[in-house]
Design an enzyme around this catalytic site. Structure first.
Site, PDB file in Angstrom:
ATOM      1  N   HIS A  92       0.817  -1.223   0.000  1.00 60.27           N
ATOM      2  CA  HIS A  92       0.000   0.000   0.000  1.00 60.27           C
ATOM      3  C   HIS A  92       0.849   1.271   0.000  1.00 60.27           C
ATOM      4  CE1 HIS A  92       0.428  -0.140   4.521  1.00 60.27           C
ATOM      5  NE2 HIS A  92       0.433   1.168   4.360  1.00 60.27           N
ATOM      6  N   ASP A 106       0.282  -7.622   1.563  1.00 60.55           N
ATOM      7  CA  ASP A 106       0.705  -6.231   1.712  1.00 60.55           C
ATOM      8  C   ASP A 106       2.231  -6.107   1.720  1.00 60.55           C
ATOM      9  OD1 ASP A 106       0.331  -3.514   1.851  1.00 60.55           O
ATOM     10  OD2 ASP A 106       0.095  -3.459   4.026  1.00 60.55           O
ATOM     11  N   ASN A 166       5.047   5.363   8.995  1.00 55.83           N
ATOM     12  CA  ASN A 166       5.817   4.236   9.518  1.00 55.83           C
ATOM     13  C   ASN A 166       5.634   2.967   8.685  1.00 55.83           C
ATOM     14  OD1 ASN A 166       5.640   5.441  12.768  1.00 55.83           O
ATOM     15  ND2 ASN A 166       7.511   4.493  12.010  1.00 55.83           N
ATOM     16  N   SER A 167       4.579   2.916   7.869  1.00 55.32           N
ATOM     17  CA  SER A 167       4.301   1.720   7.074  1.00 55.32           C
ATOM     18  C   SER A 167       5.504   1.349   6.218  1.00 55.32           C
ATOM     19  CB  SER A 167       3.094   1.951   6.171  1.00 55.32           C
ATOM     20  OG  SER A 167       1.915   2.054   6.929  1.00 55.32           O
ATOM     21  N   GLY A 192      -8.842  -7.402 -21.919  1.00 55.34           N
ATOM     22  CA  GLY A 192     -10.193  -7.467 -22.474  1.00 55.34           C
ATOM     23  C   GLY A 192     -11.147  -8.179 -21.535  1.00 55.34           C
ATOM     24  N   VAL A 193     -11.071  -7.836 -20.236  1.00 57.84           N
ATOM     25  CA  VAL A 193     -11.897  -8.490 -19.212  1.00 57.84           C
ATOM     26  C   VAL A 193     -12.540  -7.418 -18.330  1.00 57.84           C
ATOM     27  CG1 VAL A 193     -11.822  -9.899 -17.123  1.00 57.84           C
ATOM     28  CG2 VAL A 193     -10.548 -10.614 -19.141  1.00 57.84           C
TER      29      VAL A 193
END
Length: 419
Positions: A149, A179, A258-259, A321-322
């Site tokens: 993230h 993550d 801090n992530s 193409g989805v």
């Protein structure tokens, strides 16, 4: 003439009495006054006791291993020498000094679509900050681990080192479900003076962590630059929505920025990657970190991937193409569905259709990388060009169970107006 003499107390007069015009009486050995005798005895006792005490200390020092230069801890955990008064660094300060060169700040510049004042949609530049940890170096790259993230949706990533020198970075690989992400900086872009100051972090064993064990967190808190907090392991094996991993809970302060930063044991070893906190006026001291021992196999896989730049020409970004949809956690659990991007529809004669991908399939991996959602797969496709051939892992329902298979897809060019 009498040989006797009169004895006076100090308060009543002289000690001796002489007669006028006569020779002095022969002196006799005087008796010591009682008070003086008491004082003298006290002094002698004090001297003897002092000598005995010092002798006892010398014996204790020799046989019990005590030293003259004893140390005490002050309330701020700083050791102070009694003999010299010199202040030594605390364990936390020493660990922070040792590990700080392994921690970096990460700035993510991205473009987001927002609703304008008049109701239309416009693009707006967005800036976010996080942290990372230098984990390895190969012949041409410095490899840094962080949270997915922290880097997702980026247009530009910038890494700042301990000496505040900044260099652009590229995403090497991500695992959105866990993550986790690995980014790379070209060593040729880093100054020699910076290379002399930075270092690779030492890994610990998070499987051996015990509740109550002291830990230290280092990261780019609030985007102000590297800061240090400390606390204990509050719990292990915690679950948190959005992260498919058992987490370490700590009361060390974990703040925005801090992530992706380091959670360390008291040996200065990396035992966790800080990832989240619970923010509430009624909750304090609840931060989380991904255990390094659980993350290590995933990170090693991501580190071995080819480093890619985003495709600069949007018209040449790879296209499947989805039409995708996201799966809820409840649906995944209820129907025992694998995590991934759910195929709502397949456009005819496009890349997915040509490869045999069908409606209701679930795409679980793209070019070896796990896919967790619609946003995740679209983010990954930005690094692949039209005409490029990649392998995609697909889960398909068969007799009530999902079976996985791998298909080879030649990506199309993105038509205007389509996802």
């Amino acid at each position: 003439m009498s040989n006797e003499y009169n004895y006076y107390t100090p308060e009543s007069g002289p000690d001796y009495n002489y007669e006028q015009n006569q020779e002095p009486k022969k002196k006799e050995k005087k008796k010591m006054p009682k008070l003086i005798k008491v004082i003298s005895l006290a002094l002698v006792f004090g001297i003897v006791a002092s000598v005995a005490f010092q002798a006892t200390n010398l014996v204790a020092d020799r046989f019990l291993g005590t030293t003259e230069n004893r140390e005490v801890k002050s309330v701020d955990n700083t050791k102070i020498s009694q003999s010299t008064g010199e202040t030594a660094k605390s364990d936390i300060a020493s660990i922070a000094e040792e590990v700080m060169p392994s921690v970096v700040s990460i700035t993510n510049l991205s473009v987001q679509q927002v609703q304008s004042f008049f109701g239309g949609i416009q693009e707006q530049e967005s800036k976010s900050v996080g942290s990372g940890i230098i984990i390895s170096q190969n012949d041409s790259e410095l490899l840094i681990i962080t949270n997915n993230h922290v880097v997702e949706g980026n247009e530009t990533l910038t890494v700042s080192f301990v000496d505040e020198e900044s260099v652009e970075a590229q995403v090497k690989g991500t695992d959105a479900a866990k993550d986790l992400a690995v980014i790379a900086v070209q060593t040729k872009e880093i100054k020699d003076t910076t290379m002399d100051q930075i270092k690779v972090a030492a890994l610990g064993n998070s499987d051996q962590l015990q509740v109550g064990e002291s830990v230290i967190a280092i990261g780019n808190a609030l985007g102000y630059g590297q800061s240090v907090t400390s606390g204990i392991v509050s719990a292990t094996g915690r679950e948190l929505d959005g992260i498919d991993e058992k987490l370490i809970q700590t009361d060390a302060a974990i703040n925005p920025g801090n992530s992706g930063g380091a959670l360390l044991n008291m040996q200065g070893e990396l035992i966790g990657i800080n990832c989240a906190k619970i923010a509430s006026s009624s909750i304090e001291g609840t931060g989380y970190a991904i255990p390094i021992s659980k993350a290590q196999p995933i990170l090693e896989e991501l580190m071995n991937r080819k480093t890619r730049d985003k495709v600069s020409d949007e018209s040449q970004i790879g296209y499947l193409g989805v039409k995708f949809a996201d799966l809820s956690r409840e649906a995944i659990q209820m129907y025992n569905m694998p995590s991934g991007a759910f195929v709502m529809d397949v456009y005819p004669r496009e890349a997915a259709d040509n490869a045999g991908i069908q409606k209701s399939d679930i795409i679980t991996k793209l070019d070896g990388q796990k896919v967790s959602s619609k946003a995740d797969i679209n983010d990954k496709l930005q690094y692949y060009s039209a005409g490029e051939e990649i392998e995609i892992e697909v889960a398909r329902l068969n007799n009530g169970e999902y079976e996985e298979s791998t298909v080879t897809v030649t990506l199309s060019a993105r038509p205007d107006g389509n996802q």
